[in-house]
Design an enzyme around this catalytic site. Structure first.
Site, mmCIF file in Angstrom:
data_model
loop_
_atom_site.group_PDB
_atom_site.id
_atom_site.type_symbol
_atom_site.label_atom_id
_atom_site.label_comp_id
_atom_site.label_asym_id
_atom_site.label_seq_id
_atom_site.Cartn_x
_atom_site.Cartn_y
_atom_site.Cartn_z
ATOM 1 N N HIS A 34 65.203 -92.460 -69.953
ATOM 2 C CA HIS A 34 64.948 -93.888 -70.129
ATOM 3 C C HIS A 34 66.001 -94.785 -69.496
ATOM 4 C CE1 HIS A 34 62.512 -92.646 -73.941
ATOM 5 N NE2 HIS A 34 61.770 -92.619 -72.851
ATOM 6 N N ASP A 53 67.321 -88.179 -72.488
ATOM 7 C CA ASP A 53 66.359 -89.155 -72.970
ATOM 8 C C ASP A 53 66.796 -90.542 -72.501
ATOM 9 O OD1 ASP A 53 64.513 -90.634 -74.299
ATOM 10 O OD2 ASP A 53 65.092 -90.048 -76.306
#
Length: 249
Positions: free
Chosen positions: A81, A57
């Site tokens: 991200h 993530d």
């Protein structure tokens, strides 16, 4: 290379640690899996992360109370991200203070990610991110290659003394390649940008120019795209009012 995959949440967390050395580590999770950050660093100092591959993530999150962080030869993605420096200041607690400082990320690669290098703060309280260097980072189809996000709020969170050098590659044209959204009440100051070369992926057409809100610094006039929205540096007097290291050790 040591590896770990498909953790249900964060793969590794360092909280309250000193002298952490990570080398040749591989952490992987599916790009669609939420909150599976590769490495979370909080309240820690003298941390080295070298020669590693992380696809999660958030690739690496650096949070409140962290300083003297050195990241080199890191591959982030595909998916996720990117590298995030985050001030987690509790909403509504106006006396809280959070700081992150002396962080270097260099000689790294971020690919097919929502974000590249990112500074994000929550509203409420106060805090600073300072003494940050992003140097020689390659991007491949990254939606937001360079982003500071203070939510345009009236909070006292701010960013200063940040060097962004040698950021090159391609970006997803759904967003501006450079986004500096600083606080209304306290500007981002002493931002230095040079040798930036970011072009649309797959030959796309540029849709949005770089965006700056209350951001001050100096830029290389030959950077691509042109970062003309960055304002000239603040006066010495105003800079003196920005005390951001929270007691350097």
């Amino acid at each position: 290379m040591n590896s770990n995959q498909n953790s249900p949440q964060f793969h590794m967390t360092f909280d309250g640690c000193h002298e952490v050395h990570i080398n040749s580590l591989r952490l992987t999770s599916p790009p669609s899996s939420p909150n599976t950050d590769g490495i979370l660093i909080e309240n820690s100092n003298t941390v080295e992360i070298h020669n590693s591959v992380i696809s999660n993530d958030d690739c690496i999150s650096i949070g409140t109370g962290s300083y003297n962080i050195d990241i080199r030869n890191l591959t982030c993605g595909p998916g996720g991200h990117g590298i995030r420096l985050t001030l987690l200041v509790l909403l509504g607690n106006q006396n809280s203070r959070a700081c992150v400082y002396n962080v270097t990320v260099r000689d790294s690669f971020i690919n097919f990610s929502d974000n590249g290098v990112r500074i994000k703060t929550w509203q409420g309280g106060s805090g600073s991110v300072s003494g940050v260097t992003f140097d020689n980072i390659q991007m491949d189809t990254v939606r937001n290659p360079i982003i500071i996000d203070h939510y345009y709020s009236t909070s006292k969170n701010f960013t200063k003394d940040m060097s962004i050098v040698g950021i090159k590659g391609t970006y997803d044209i759904r967003s501006s390649p450079i986004h500096f959204g600083c606080s209304n009440s306290v500007p981002c100051a002493n931002l230095t940008l040079s040798d930036i070369e970011l072009v649309p992926s797959k030959g796309g057409v540029v849709v949005d120019d770089p965006f700056c809100w209350n951001a001050y610094g100096v830029r290389d006039e030959f950077s691509v795209p042109s970062i003309s929205c960055l304002k000239s540096n603040l006066s010495t007097l105003l800079l003196g009012n920005l005390s951001g290291n929270c007691g350097v050790r």
